[in-house]
Design a protein around this motif. Structure first.
Motif, PDB file in Angstrom:
ATOM      1  N   ILE A  44       0.865  -1.182   0.000  1.00 31.06           N
ATOM      2  CA  ILE A  44       0.000   0.000   0.000  1.00 31.06           C
ATOM      3  C   ILE A  44       0.900   1.229   0.000  1.00 31.06           C
ATOM      4  CG2 ILE A  44      -1.623   1.366   1.369  1.00 31.06           C
ATOM      5  CD1 ILE A  44      -2.844  -1.259   2.332  1.00 31.06           C
ATOM      6  N   VAL A  45       0.555   2.207  -0.843  1.00 33.04           N
ATOM      7  CA  VAL A  45       1.326   3.452  -0.912  1.00 33.04           C
ATOM      8  C   VAL A  45       0.363   4.623  -0.706  1.00 33.04           C
ATOM      9  CG1 VAL A  45       2.767   4.937  -2.353  1.00 33.04           C
ATOM     10  CG2 VAL A  45       3.020   2.444  -2.481  1.00 33.04           C
ATOM     11  N   ILE A  46       0.688   5.422   0.294  1.00 38.57           N
ATOM     12  CA  ILE A  46      -0.040   6.664   0.544  1.00 38.57           C
ATOM     13  C   ILE A  46       0.969   7.771   0.232  1.00 38.57           C
ATOM     14  CG2 ILE A  46      -1.372   8.025   2.216  1.00 38.57           C
ATOM     15  CD1 ILE A  46      -2.496   5.166   1.832  1.00 38.57           C
ATOM     16  N   GLU A  47       0.792   8.469  -0.875  1.00 43.18           N
ATOM     17  CA  GLU A  47       1.787   9.452  -1.305  1.00 43.18           C
ATOM     18  C   GLU A  47       1.687  10.756  -0.504  1.00 43.18           C
ATOM     19  OE1 GLU A  47       1.693   9.847  -5.585  1.00 43.18           O
ATOM     20  OE2 GLU A  47       2.413   7.797  -5.863  1.00 43.18           O
ATOM     21  N   GLY A  72      -2.707  -3.295  -2.373  1.00 43.07           N
ATOM     22  CA  GLY A  72      -2.179  -2.841  -3.648  1.00 43.07           C
ATOM     23  C   GLY A  72      -2.581  -1.456  -4.075  1.00 43.07           C
ATOM     24  N   VAL A  73      -3.355  -0.750  -3.262  1.00 42.04           N
ATOM     25  CA  VAL A  73      -3.842   0.574  -3.639  1.00 42.04           C
ATOM     26  C   VAL A  73      -2.739   1.617  -3.456  1.00 42.04           C
ATOM     27  CG1 VAL A  73      -5.457   2.418  -3.001  1.00 42.04           C
ATOM     28  CG2 VAL A  73      -6.264   0.068  -3.191  1.00 42.04           C
ATOM     29  N   CYS A  74      -2.664   2.523  -4.415  1.00 47.59           N
ATOM     30  CA  CYS A  74      -1.781   3.685  -4.321  1.00 47.59           C
ATOM     31  C   CYS A  74      -2.670   4.922  -4.253  1.00 47.59           C
ATOM     32  CB  CYS A  74      -0.845   3.776  -5.526  1.00 47.59           C
ATOM     33  SG  CYS A  74       0.173   5.274  -5.509  1.00 47.59           S
ATOM     34  N   CYS A  75      -2.580   5.635  -3.153  1.00 46.86           N
ATOM     35  CA  CYS A  75      -3.308   6.891  -3.002  1.00 46.86           C
ATOM     36  C   CYS A  75      -2.374   7.988  -3.474  1.00 46.86           C
ATOM     37  CB  CYS A  75      -3.717   7.089  -1.550  1.00 46.86           C
ATOM     38  SG  CYS A  75      -4.787   5.771  -0.937  1.00 46.86           S
ATOM     39  N   GLY A  76      -2.664   8.554  -4.612  1.00 51.79           N
ATOM     40  CA  GLY A  76      -1.788   9.532  -5.249  1.00 51.79           C
ATOM     41  C   GLY A  76      -1.538  10.767  -4.406  1.00 51.79           C
ATOM     42  N   SER A 121     -11.525   2.042  -0.544  1.00 48.25           N
ATOM     43  CA  SER A 121     -10.810   2.155  -1.811  1.00 48.25           C
ATOM     44  C   SER A 121     -10.185   0.823  -2.202  1.00 48.25           C
ATOM     45  CB  SER A 121      -9.717   3.216  -1.701  1.00 48.25           C
ATOM     46  OG  SER A 121      -9.007   3.266  -2.905  1.00 48.25           O
ATOM     47  N   SER A 122     -10.632   0.296  -3.344  1.00 46.02           N
ATOM     48  CA  SER A 122     -10.043  -0.934  -3.880  1.00 46.02           C
ATOM     49  C   SER A 122      -9.200  -0.642  -5.117  1.00 46.02           C
ATOM     50  CB  SER A 122     -11.143  -1.938  -4.236  1.00 46.02           C
ATOM     51  OG  SER A 122     -11.996  -1.393  -5.213  1.00 46.02           O
ATOM     52  N   LYS A 123      -9.211   0.623  -5.558  1.00 43.21           N
ATOM     53  CA  LYS A 123      -8.457   1.035  -6.745  1.00 43.21           C
ATOM     54  C   LYS A 123      -7.631   2.269  -6.420  1.00 43.21           C
ATOM     55  CE  LYS A 123     -11.822  -0.906  -9.860  1.00 43.21           C
ATOM     56  NZ  LYS A 123     -12.902  -0.693 -10.769  1.00 43.21           N
ATOM     57  N   ASP A 124      -6.615   2.505  -7.229  1.00 46.65           N
ATOM     58  CA  ASP A 124      -5.742   3.662  -7.026  1.00 46.65           C
ATOM     59  C   ASP A 124      -6.545   4.955  -7.056  1.00 46.65           C
ATOM     60  OD1 ASP A 124      -3.687   1.832  -6.983  1.00 46.65           O
ATOM     61  OD2 ASP A 124      -2.847   2.421  -8.918  1.00 46.65           O
ATOM     62  N   LEU A 125      -6.091   5.903  -6.247  1.00 47.90           N
ATOM     63  CA  LEU A 125      -6.703   7.227  -6.204  1.00 47.90           C
ATOM     64  C   LEU A 125      -5.806   8.200  -6.961  1.00 47.90           C
ATOM     65  CD1 LEU A 125      -7.730   7.408  -2.422  1.00 47.90           C
ATOM     66  CD2 LEU A 125      -9.002   6.435  -4.347  1.00 47.90           C
ATOM     67  N   GLU A 126      -6.389   8.947  -7.875  1.00 45.41           N
ATOM     68  CA  GLU A 126      -5.637   9.904  -8.679  1.00 45.41           C
ATOM     69  C   GLU A 126      -5.136  11.054  -7.803  1.00 45.41           C
ATOM     70  OE1 GLU A 126      -4.732   9.695 -11.930  1.00 45.41           O
ATOM     71  OE2 GLU A 126      -5.575   7.681 -11.825  1.00 45.41           O
ATOM     72  N   PRO A 127      -3.975  11.613  -8.144  1.00 45.22           N
ATOM     73  CA  PRO A 127      -3.445  12.740  -7.369  1.00 45.22           C
ATOM     74  C   PRO A 127      -4.417  13.919  -7.331  1.00 45.22           C
ATOM     75  CG  PRO A 127      -1.775  11.881  -8.867  1.00 45.22           C
ATOM     76  CD  PRO A 127      -3.069  11.203  -9.222  1.00 45.22           C
ATOM     77  N   ALA A 144     -15.086   9.411  -2.221  1.00 43.47           N
ATOM     78  CA  ALA A 144     -15.956   9.076  -1.102  1.00 43.47           C
ATOM     79  C   ALA A 144     -16.809   7.877  -1.482  1.00 43.47           C
ATOM     80  CB  ALA A 144     -16.842  10.261  -0.743  1.00 43.47           C
ATOM     81  N   GLY A 145     -17.350   7.211  -0.482  1.00 38.84           N
ATOM     82  CA  GLY A 145     -18.306   6.131  -0.683  1.00 38.84           C
ATOM     83  C   GLY A 145     -17.697   4.748  -0.674  1.00 38.84           C
ATOM     84  N   ASN A 146     -18.598   3.771  -0.863  1.00 41.70           N
ATOM     85  CA  ASN A 146     -18.210   2.363  -0.923  1.00 41.70           C
ATOM     86  C   ASN A 146     -18.926   1.707  -2.091  1.00 41.70           C
ATOM     87  OD1 ASN A 146     -17.544  -0.299  -0.540  1.00 41.70           O
ATOM     88  ND2 ASN A 146     -18.656  -0.526   1.378  1.00 41.70           N
ATOM     89  N   PRO A 147     -18.175   1.423  -3.168  1.00 38.74           N
ATOM     90  CA  PRO A 147     -16.749   1.666  -3.361  1.00 38.74           C
ATOM     91  C   PRO A 147     -16.477   3.154  -3.573  1.00 38.74           C
ATOM     92  CG  PRO A 147     -17.685   0.816  -5.381  1.00 38.74           C
ATOM     93  CD  PRO A 147     -18.784   0.790  -4.345  1.00 38.74           C
ATOM     94  N   ALA A 148     -15.249   3.544  -3.276  1.00 36.67           N
ATOM     95  CA  ALA A 148     -14.878   4.956  -3.398  1.00 36.67           C
ATOM     96  C   ALA A 148     -15.013   5.425  -4.842  1.00 36.67           C
ATOM     97  CB  ALA A 148     -13.446   5.156  -2.910  1.00 36.67           C
ATOM     98  N   LYS A 149     -15.632   6.562  -4.995  1.00 37.52           N
ATOM     99  CA  LYS A 149     -15.812   7.167  -6.318  1.00 37.52           C
ATOM    100  C   LYS A 149     -15.282   8.599  -6.279  1.00 37.52           C
ATOM    101  CE  LYS A 149     -19.396   4.305  -8.055  1.00 37.52           C
ATOM    102  NZ  LYS A 149     -18.640   3.151  -8.367  1.00 37.52           N
TER     103      LYS A 149
END
Length: 184
Positions: free
Chosen positions: A125-128, A142-146, A157-163, A168-173
């Motif tokens: 997991i990467v939290i930038e 495996g998620v990378c929070c940009g 969050s099951s997918k990477d978050l863009e910088p 918000a939500g489940n799943p995060a949108k």
């Protein structure tokens, strides 16, 4: 070792790994769990003794649970808030000024449910830098929070978050862009 179906089962973690984690849990409980919140220097010192790579002015609260400190990297001015759980068998990196707020959960492993052996799968997991994982949010393997990303309270969050984006939500949108104060 065989299971009830007479199949060979390979242990996921070695005895040395289990012993190391047990020692870690004992040390954290005896020397850190009861300490006052402002004693960050002491708790980061203990995490460093166990192999964590910890930057300057890092805040780790006493009620945190860190599964494997030797697989944790925290850059300068980052924070693990009260009640945060870091389950990091695949490793976890937290960038400069990143905040993981109270009772958030970073989950770095799962099982392959399509495999008859239910194989254990660990991912980093990467939290930038400048990212914020809000209260009770859940970050999956495996998620990378940009850089500068925000994962809202209670979001999953099951997918990477863009910088520089808010989710918000489940799943995060995606909700909206975040002001990139570093460009100013």
């Amino acid at each position: 070792m065989k299971n009830q179906d007479n199949h060979y089962v390979i242990p996921v973690f070695s005895k040395v790994n289990k012993l190391k984690r047990l020692l870690w849990q004992i040390v954290w409980t005896l020397f850190c769990r009861w300490t006052p919140a402002p004693f960050y220097f002491w708790r980061t010192f203990i995490v460093r003794i166990f192999g964590g790579i910890i930057g300057k002015h890092v805040h780790i609260y006493p009620s945190c649970k860190i599964w494997a400190p030797w697989l944790l990297i925290m850059d300068d001015f980052s924070c693990l808030g009260p009640g945060v759980e870091v389950y990091n068998p695949g490793g976890c990196t937290i960038g400069q000024y990143a905040i993981v707020s109270q009772n958030a959960y970073l989950c770095g492993a799962t099982h392959d449910f399509d495999n008859e052996n239910f194989t254990y799968v660990k991912k980093k997991i990467v939290i930038e830098a400048h990212a914020w994982i809000c209260a009770k949010a859940f970050v999956l393997p495996g998620v990378c929070c940009g850089e500068g990303a925000v994962l809202g309270a209670g979001a999953v969050s099951s997918k990477d978050l863009e910088p520089w984006s808010v989710y918000a939500g489940n799943p995060a949108k995606f909700v909206k862009p975040r002001n990139n104060f570093k460009k100013q």
